[in-house]
Design a protein around this motif. Structure first.
Motif, short mmCIF file in Angstrom:
data_model
loop_
_atom_site.label_atom_id
_atom_site.label_comp_id
_atom_site.label_asym_id
_atom_site.label_seq_id
_atom_site.Cartn_x
_atom_site.Cartn_y
_atom_site.Cartn_z
N VAL A 56 1.20 -1.07 0.02
CA VAL A 56 0.47 0.14 0.21
C VAL A 56 0.86 1.16 0.02
O VAL A 56 1.68 1.85 0.74
CB VAL A 56 -0.83 0.28 1.28
CG1 VAL A 56 -1.85 1.11 1.24
CG2 VAL A 56 -1.72 -0.98 1.17
N LEU A 65 -4.53 7.30 -1.65
CA LEU A 65 -3.93 5.28 -1.13
C LEU A 65 -3.90 4.32 -2.76
O LEU A 65 -4.92 4.58 -3.38
CB LEU A 65 -5.01 4.33 -0.24
CG LEU A 65 -4.91 4.83 0.98
CD1 LEU A 65 -6.03 3.85 1.47
CD2 LEU A 65 -3.72 4.63 1.37
N LYS A 106 -10.00 1.39 -1.03
CA LYS A 106 -9.38 2.29 -0.99
C LYS A 106 -9.54 3.42 -0.24
O LYS A 106 -9.20 3.72 0.70
CB LYS A 106 -8.98 2.81 -1.99
CG LYS A 106 -7.54 2.67 -2.75
CD LYS A 106 -7.46 3.12 -4.16
CE LYS A 106 -5.90 1.58 -5.42
NZ LYS A 106 -6.22 2.40 -6.74
N ILE A 163 1.15 4.89 0.62
CA ILE A 163 -0.02 6.05 0.90
C ILE A 163 0.82 7.65 0.47
O ILE A 163 1.80 7.76 0.83
CB ILE A 163 -0.26 6.03 2.32
CG1 ILE A 163 -1.28 4.72 2.41
CG2 ILE A 163 -0.94 7.51 3.13
CD1 ILE A 163 -0.44 4.26 4.41
#
Length: 150
Positions: free
Chosen positions: A77, A142, A123, A79
Motif C-alpha cells: 500500500v 491510497l 481504498k 499512502i
C-alpha cells in the motif's frame, strides 16, 4: 531547461530527475526554479515537496475471511501523505498503520478481494480508517502497487 518562444527565452518547470526532450536529465528541477522565485515560490515548493511524500507499506500478507488459511492476499500500500505531521506519525506508528490495513482487508472474502471493481471502495475504506486514527487529512490517496490473491 529553457524553451524559446518567438525569440524570447521562457523557463520550463520540470520535476527533479525528469528528462528533457534531448534525453538529458534535469539536475535542477523545480527546486532550482524556486531559488529564482520570490518567497512565495519557495513556500509553494515546500508545500509541493510535503504533499509529494509517499509512505510505502510493502509485502503485507493476510488470510481472507472464510479461507481457512488456505488462501492469502499479498499486497503493498502506497499512502500519499497529507501533511508532514502525518508522515512522521506513519513512520513512528508503522505497526499500528499496518494493523489498520490488515484488519480492514482481513474481513473480506476471496471473492470480494478478487473483484477488481471493488478496489476503489477498499481504498476509500482504508483512507477513512487511517484518517480516523491519524487525523483528518492525514492521507490524500491510497494506491495498491501490489495486490495478489493466491
Amino acid at each position: 531547461m529553457v524553451a524559446k518562444k518567438m525569440g524570447k527565452a521562457t523557463p520550463v518547470l520540470m520535476a527533479a530527475g525528469a528528462h528533457n526532450p534531448d534525453g538529458e536529465a534535469d539536475g535542477g528541477g523545480a527546486a532550482a526554479d524556486a531559488e529564482h522565485a520570490p518567497g512565495e515560490g519557495q513556500q509553494q515548493e515546500s508545500e509541493r515537496a510535503e504533499s509529494a511524500a509517499v509512505h510505502l507499506l510493502e509485502n503485507l500478507v493476510l488470510n481472507p475471511a472464510g479461507s481457512g488459511g488456505g488462501r492469502f492476499l499479498l499486497l503493498s500500500v502506497a499512502i500519499d501523505v497529507g501533511n508532514a505531521k502525518a508522515g512522521e506519525a506513519f513512520k513512528n506508528r508503522d505497526a499500528e498503520l499496518r494493523d489498520i490495513i490488515l484488519t480492514a482487508l482481513g474481513t473480506k472474502s476471496v471473492d470480494e478481494l478478487t473483484e477488481i471493481s471493488r478496489r476503489d471502495q477498499y481504498k476509500q475504506e482504508l483512507l477513512d480508517a487511517v484518517n480516523a486514527r491519524f487525523g483528518k487529512q492525514a492521507v490524500k490517496r491510497l494506491y495498491f502497487p501490489q495486490f495478489v490473491v493466491q
